[in-house]
Design an enzyme around this catalytic site. Structure first.
Site, PDB file in Angstrom:
ATOM      1  N   GLU A 127     -42.335  25.735  62.022  1.00 35.33           N
ATOM      2  CA  GLU A 127     -40.981  25.332  62.414  1.00 35.33           C
ATOM      3  C   GLU A 127     -40.607  24.068  61.646  1.00 35.33           C
ATOM      4  OE1 GLU A 127     -41.286  23.360  66.498  1.00 35.33           O
ATOM      5  OE2 GLU A 127     -43.326  24.041  66.107  1.00 35.33           O
ATOM      6  N   LYS A 129     -39.742  20.349  60.593  1.00 35.63           N
ATOM      7  CA  LYS A 129     -40.079  19.031  61.113  1.00 35.63           C
ATOM      8  C   LYS A 129     -38.795  18.209  61.092  1.00 35.63           C
ATOM      9  CE  LYS A 129     -43.451  15.307  60.593  1.00 35.63           C
ATOM     10  NZ  LYS A 129     -42.591  14.137  60.550  1.00 35.63           N
ATOM     11  N   ASP A 131     -36.292  15.188  61.324  1.00 39.05           N
ATOM     12  CA  ASP A 131     -36.399  13.768  61.010  1.00 39.05           C
ATOM     13  C   ASP A 131     -35.528  12.971  61.980  1.00 39.05           C
ATOM     14  OD1 ASP A 131     -37.201  11.524  59.734  1.00 39.05           O
ATOM     15  OD2 ASP A 131     -35.933  11.789  57.976  1.00 39.05           O
ATOM     16  N   TYR A 238     -39.870  20.852  71.151  1.00 38.76           N
ATOM     17  CA  TYR A 238     -40.931  21.570  70.429  1.00 38.76           C
ATOM     18  C   TYR A 238     -42.332  21.343  71.008  1.00 38.76           C
ATOM     19  CZ  TYR A 238     -40.991  16.973  68.144  1.00 38.76           C
ATOM     20  OH  TYR A 238     -41.007  15.634  67.901  1.00 38.76           O
ATOM     21  N   LYS A 326     -45.158  18.515  54.189  1.00 35.21           N
ATOM     22  CA  LYS A 326     -43.999  17.706  53.808  1.00 35.21           C
ATOM     23  C   LYS A 326     -43.247  18.289  52.605  1.00 35.21           C
ATOM     24  CE  LYS A 326     -43.822  13.958  56.320  1.00 35.21           C
ATOM     25  NZ  LYS A 326     -44.177  12.734  55.870  1.00 35.21           N
ATOM     26  N   CYS A 432     -15.645  -5.800  27.484  1.00 30.31           N
ATOM     27  CA  CYS A 432     -16.270  -6.109  28.772  1.00 30.31           C
ATOM     28  C   CYS A 432     -15.217  -6.007  29.872  1.00 30.31           C
ATOM     29  CB  CYS A 432     -16.861  -7.512  28.728  1.00 30.31           C
ATOM     30  SG  CYS A 432     -17.405  -8.100  30.344  1.00 30.31           S
ATOM     31  N   CYS A 435     -14.667  -9.870  31.350  1.00 29.94           N
ATOM     32  CA  CYS A 435     -14.066 -10.978  30.603  1.00 29.94           C
ATOM     33  C   CYS A 435     -13.232 -10.514  29.415  1.00 29.94           C
ATOM     34  CB  CYS A 435     -15.129 -11.964  30.149  1.00 29.94           C
ATOM     35  SG  CYS A 435     -16.178 -11.343  28.824  1.00 29.94           S
ATOM     36  N   CYS A 456     -21.817  -7.199  26.379  1.00 31.12           N
ATOM     37  CA  CYS A 456     -20.644  -8.057  26.310  1.00 31.12           C
ATOM     38  C   CYS A 456     -20.995  -9.265  25.443  1.00 31.12           C
ATOM     39  CB  CYS A 456     -20.279  -8.503  27.734  1.00 31.12           C
ATOM     40  SG  CYS A 456     -19.304 -10.005  27.813  1.00 31.12           S
ATOM     41  N   CYS A 462     -18.138 -15.255  30.128  1.00 28.48           N
ATOM     42  CA  CYS A 462     -18.090 -14.075  30.997  1.00 28.48           C
ATOM     43  C   CYS A 462     -18.581 -14.454  32.395  1.00 28.48           C
ATOM     44  CB  CYS A 462     -18.950 -12.958  30.417  1.00 28.48           C
ATOM     45  SG  CYS A 462     -18.895 -11.473  31.420  1.00 28.48           S
TER      46      CYS A 462
END
Ligand code: IVH
Length: 719
Positions: A127, A129, A131, A238, A326, A432, A435, A456, A462
């Site tokens: 079944e 799992k 979380d 479960y 898992k 940039c 700037c 840049c 900047c």
């Protein structure tokens, strides 16, 4: 951390003991973050890796198992705000299986333990799992009397009032149910409810939640149950705890009974006998996973017959009759809504994909890094096509994203069938975005190839670079000033009042004086700061007026000078003054000072140039002058592990290593007091050569330097 790892087989007893202590502390810290604060700091995969490493070391050194070992504990201690409830039967954890092989091992171990032959079939249930958070709900004479979280497995928190508000959990059981019934299962929040809640929070300008699991946990741990009631929590049953009588003789039968009593049970639960079928069901659930409205992180297998469960019993913290298979890192489909450009400390323009929010592995993902212009185009670092067919990424594209560990999510591929007909290739900006300066891709001097990074050219003008510089300066491995993090830097950088403004590093250290001298600017009157926090901040700043020279050098944010290089430089020059003087002397890129710099093992020419360039820039020198009036770099004490057989030796690793990564090898050698160099010179004492070693090996022979292989290395450091 989980990286710098010595193979378990080669750990000495002493190293094993030290590592077990570290693992116990680290796992406990993460347990507390996950269970206690609902704020995990590492991914489940990394967490599992820590636990597995702990188990592997314990398996080899059983005598070293600690009283506080993570293998002896389940979850975290309960929060103090709820009354404790001691579980009538402990709420246990599950062992993990990560591969088909692990699943076969589990099934075989069940057969072996029970002394069954392969043709005497044993049935298993499989079944999803869920979380969420496990919950134990107790009914006496058909009425819900209490509900408790798992807590540390023995004692949980009494959350009865909150659980009573969960519509899917019956408050009464039908007539005929046993007098005492404890139903166990998972409380969770549906993905759709989670997203809706987050939208609402965002619309109200409130902090959004990280993932459904933590939101469910937070919602349940409300002292005010009406808050819980306002959140839509759900439940899957479960398992069970104490029962005055057991109404079925199989796991599958019990699930049916729980369902008949009104509990939601998972519709994907199946009863199977052959391992192949079990694994096929796991794959099926894995395929269904992205479409489920709840997060799952694996498939749980349980021996079906309760009499057999009884015989199999428990290990210290998990049943022998069950295991959790898992899932690997999750992927999801989503849409690239836009591409933003972030400007970093060194001016690098990094594109970031803004995605339609999607949960990947239980975490809402809204951004994915796109690295650089080539990456968007589908070109890798060595000019190769990346992603299976080298598709470029466009705004409007449906993409597959993957979150592996706690790293920033990656775009794995583009779904070409879903590309909108008007989607145009992305044009990387030429300026940039912060700037407006030109943004360029430098050409590598030697190879002539274009650098993958667009930078840049604004430098000091900047703002983005200036702010990032400051954030780096105060970061954990640099000045590490408590109470002065990225958020505060943003605030101080933009402060309207000059007396509160921080634009360069020395401004941090003159802040107190400036605001005390100013009649108006009082930090404590500003939202988010109080008298106490202001005093603490100034104390924290003062505490850093003296700092180790390697941290100081690292904090300067010189290109290519990370922590390792900063340490090398500190070690080579001893004091900051000696270092700075030498760097200024090396200005012409020739002469003794320049040669000395290049001769430091580990410092290559690119790094050397970057440092010299830094010391040529008058604005840097001005900042340094002002900074050194406030701060004293302290010569770092040399750490010498004198007992180690490689202490003080200069070691070069070359060729491919099979038992450790290059990083691990380096960390290991340094821990043992050795210097690790990148190239072989007369100063080299030892070369560790793996298969495929080339010119470095030749050079070692030429200089008559001792050469050993990887096994030889482990042999050497063992003695
Ligand atoms: S059985 C004695 N079944 O996973 C074994 N657990 O890692 C009792 N979980 O504490 C657990 N879905 O919180 C079981 N279908 C499922 C589950 C499940 C989620 C959780 C549960 C447990 C943890 C163990």
């Amino acid at each position: 951390m989980a990286n710098a790892k010595i193979p378990v087989e080669t750990l000495t007893e002493e190293e094993a003991a030290a590592e077990l202590a570290n693992l116990a502390a680290e796992i406990a810290r993460n347990d507390e973050l996950y269970h206690g604060q609902d704020a995990p700091a590492i991914s489940d995969a990394d967490y599992d890796a820590l636990k597995r490493r702990n188990e592997a070391i314990e398996a080899r050194f059983p005598a070293l198992v600690r009283d506080d070992s993570p293998s002896r504990r389940v979850g975290a201690a309960p929060l103090p705000t709820f009354a404790p409830i001691t579980h009538s039967r402990p709420m246990l954890s599950l062992d993990n299986a990560f591969s088909d092989e692990d699943v076969r091992d589990f099934v075989n171990s069940v057969y072996r333990f029970l002394g069954r032959l392969p043709d005497e079939t044993i049935a298993f249930t499989a079944e999803p799992k869920i979380d969420g958070l496990s919950m134990s709900i107790r009914y006496e004479n058909g009425r819900l009397v209490s509900a408790a979280t798992r807590g540390d497995g023995t004692t949980g928190e009494n959350v009865t009032a909150n659980v009573l508000t969960i519509g899917e959990i019956p408050n009464r059981l039908p007539a005929g149910a046993p007098d005492v019934v404890e139903v166990r299962g998972e409380v969770y929040m549906a993905k759709s409810d989670f997203l809706a809640l987050n939208e609402k929070m965002a619309a109200e300008g409130r902090q959004t939640y990280v993932n459904p699991r933590n939101t469910a946990a937070g919602s349940l741990r409300q002292l005010d149950a009406s808050v819980t009631a306002s959140r839509k929590l759900r439940f899957f049953a479960y398992a069970w705890g104490e029962m005055s009588s057991i109404p079925a003789d199989t796991q599958f039968g019990m699930i049916g009974v729980l369902k008949s009593w009104g509990f939601p049970v998972n519709p994907m639960t199946q009863r199977l006998t052959r391992v192949e079928d079990i694994i096929a069901h796991y794959r099926e659930i894995g395929l269904a996973r992205p479409d489920l409205d709840y997060d799952i992180d694996g498939v749980v297998y349980k021996v079906d017959e309760l009499a057999l469960q009884e015989r199999l019993g428990f290990r210290s913290r998990s049943p022998r009759w069950a295991t959790a298979h898992k899932f690997p890192a999750e992927q999801a489909f989503t849409i690239v809504e836009k591409i933003d450009i972030q400007v970093g400390r060194t001016g690098a323009l990094t594109p970031v994909a803004r995605l339609t929010p999607v949960t990947v592995g239980g975490v809402v993902v809204t951004n994915a890094t796109l690295h650089n212009a080539d990456y968007i185009e589908g070109i890798g670092n060595s000019g190769e096509r990346i992603r299976p067919e080298g598709h470029d990424i466009r705004i409007g594209d449906t993409v597959i994203v993957q979150r592996a560990g706690d790293v920033i999510p990656q775009v794995l591929d583009v779904v070409m069938e879903k590309r909108p007909s008007d989607a145009a290739s992305y044009v990387f900006p030429k300026t940039c975005p912060v700037c407006g300066s030109h943004a360029v891709r430098e050409r590598h001097e030697k190879t002539g190839r274009l650098d993958s990074v667009t930078r840049c050219t604004g430098g000091f003008v900047c703002r983005a670079q200036a702010v990032e510089h400051l954030k780096h300066f105060v970061s954990r491995n640099a000045f590490d000033i408590e109470g002065l993090g990225a958020k505060q830097i943003d605030f101080f950088f933009e402060a309207e009042d000059e007396a509160l403004r921080i634009r360069t590093a020395p401004d941090i250290f003159t802040l107190r004086q400036r605001q005390e001298a100013s009649p108006l600017a009082k930090l404590e009157n500003i939202d988010g700061f109080g008298k106490v926090s202001v005093r603490k901040l100034f104390d924290a700043i003062d505490a850093r007026r003296s700092i180790a020279v390697n941290r100081f050098i690292y904090a300067l944010g010189i290109r290519h000078v990370g922590e390792t290089n900063a340490k090398l430089l500190a070690r080579a020059y001893g004091t900051y003054d000696a270092f700075a003087t030498a760097m200024k002397e090396a200005e012409s890129l020739s002469g003794d000072a320049w040669n000395d710099l290049n001769n430091i093992e580990g410092i290559g020419e690119v790094v050397a140039r970057a440092i010299v360039e830094f010391y040529k820039e008058p604005r840097n020198l001005d900042v340094l002058d002002r900074l050194l009036k406030e701060v004293t770099p302290e010569a770092a004490e040399a750490v010498v592990v004198s007992s180690s057989p490689v202490a003080g030796k200069t070691v070069v690793f070359t060729g491919s290593l099979e038992k450790m990564t290059r990083d691990e090898a380096k960390a290991m050698a340094e821990r043992l007091g050795a210097k690790v160099a990148g190239s072989v010179s007369k100063k080299t004492d030892l070369v560790v050569a793996g298969p495929g070693a080339g010119s470095k090996l030749d050079k070692a022979r030429e200089f008559d330097i001792e050469v050993i292989d990887e096994d030889g290395w482990f042999e050497r450091i063992k003695s």
